[in-house]
Design an enzyme around this catalytic site. Structure first.
Site, PDB file in Angstrom:
ATOM      1  CD  GLU A  96     -27.807  19.716  29.706  1.00  0.00           C
ATOM      2  OE1 GLU A  96     -26.893  19.081  29.448  1.00  0.00           O
ATOM      3  OE2 GLU A  96     -28.133  20.265  31.031  1.00  0.00           O
ATOM      4  CG  HIS A 166     -23.762   8.539  29.376  1.00  0.00           C
ATOM      5  ND1 HIS A 166     -23.356   8.167  30.504  1.00  0.00           N
ATOM      6  CD2 HIS A 166     -23.412   9.698  28.838  1.00  0.00           C
ATOM      7  CE1 HIS A 166     -22.673   9.458  30.958  1.00  0.00           C
ATOM      8  NE2 HIS A 166     -22.733  10.382  29.974  1.00  0.00           N
TER       9      HIS A 166
END
Length: 361
Positions: A96, A166
């Site tokens: 990322e 998540h």
């Protein structure tokens, strides 16, 4: 890890939620052709359409991230690589920090960099690039350089079975940083127009997409190219007894609470903030001065959530008009649970109880 994330994404894509939605958000999956140049689209299809338009109208636009080449775990980038080629829509390594760092460089060269972080929970390795590079790029160069063409898309929030890796809502982290904008849509039509505005805005933007609504929220969306203004809140329901403020998927829950409150004689005004930074204080202030009461709801934990900033600002601006303390119905100050998610979430009943308590204060 990559295969695990992909499997989770596929399971999310097939999720049939039990969470209630307003009549404008009926569960459907396929796009249905409607009249007058609009289509009935779900949220992920509207985002996909916006990305097609962005790439088609600007040859400097690029889409990149983990697995975007085959459509992504939520299918938001389906068909892009086939139409625009692998040089403009391409996969990146699972890094990322590298994704955002590359996007900053690409945008600094005058391009439209549309970076995808697969889940907002994994945006934190890129935190330094976002807050110390992207947000400060223009300022530290005295406006000689900027990376205003950078848009970071990422799914956020609860999904029904995501657990603590998540399901998080990290928007408040980025609202503390001058130099970037934070935008969250509530529906397909909003998602398309706001995303196109973000991509074309001259500032770096983090665009959070409520993953719970990818396939559940459906409405008529214009097929043409359109943009919706940033930093303009929308009053989506008029009322006179209490003001409710929220964003993203929480708006549908708040709308249900408003309908139930109406049955008990309480008139609620509901506002979608849409842009969290810079947020539309004037619209919220005008509403609170009319109703005398304010309730804020979001999925993120209550402590340090963006609701606290709204509360503080409105108390400063509307203290003499408030008839009750500002109420907040938010997530709990715990890691996001798995089996106990229903206890964690700010539900319709929690909001309804807070509405009645505030009105009867």
């Amino acid at each position: 890890m990559s295969s695990c994330v992909k499997r989770f994404g596929r399971s999310c894509a097939s999720l049939v939620s039990k969470r209630g939605l307003s009549t404008s958000c009926i569960q459907k999956d396929a796009a249905v052709v409607a009249e007058n140049g609009v289509k009935s689209l779900n949220l992920y299809s509207a985002i996909n359409q916006a990305l097609h338009i962005a790439l088609d109208t600007d040859p400097r636009a690029y889409v990149f991230g983990e697995d975007v080449g085959f459509g992504g775990v939520f299918r938001c980038t389906t068909g892009l690589a086939d139409r625009f080629g692998r040089s403009r829509v391409f996969n990146t390594p699972l890094c990322e920090q590298g994704i955002v760092g590359f996007g900053i460089g690409l945008a600094a060269m005058g391009n439209r960099a549309i970076a995808e972080i697969q889940f907002a929970d994994y945006i934190f390795p890129a935190f330094d690039q976002i807050v110390n590079e992207a947000a400060k790029f223009r300022y530290r160069s005295g406006n000689q350089f900027n990376c205003g063409g950078l848009t970071i898309r990422t799914p956020y929030g609860a999904v029904g079975h995501g657990g603590h890796y998540h399901s998080q809502s990290p928007e408040a982290f980025f609202c503390h940083v001058p130099g970037i904008k934070v935008v969250i849509p509530r529906s397909p039509k909003q998602a398309k127009g706001l995303l196109l505005s973000c991509i074309r805005d001259p500032n770096p933007i983090v665009f959070f997409e409520p993953k719970w609504l990818y396939r559940l929220a459906v409405e008529d969306v214009p097929e043409d190219d359109y943009m919706l203004p940033l930093s303009e809140a929308e009053v989506i329901r008029q009322g006179c007894d209490i003001t409710l403020v929220g964003w993203g998927a929480q708006l549908s829950i708040m709308e249900q609470a408003c309908l139930d409150a109406e049955k008990e004689g309480i008139s609620c005004e509901l506002i979608d903030l849409k842009t969290l930074i810079p947020w539309d204080k004037e619209t919220v202030e005008a509403s609170v001065k009319k109703t005398g009461r304010l309730l804020i709801s979001h999925e993120a934990p209550v402590t340090g959530g963006f609701g606290a900033e709204i509360s503080a600002s409105i108390i400063e601006r509307c203290f003499s008009r408030l008839e009750a303390p500002v109420a907040r119905v938010c997530g709990l100050d715990t890691p996001f649970p798995l089996v106990f998610e229903p206890f964690y979430m700010p539900t319709k009943n929690k909001i309804l109880d807070a509405i009645k308590s505030t009105v009867n204060y």
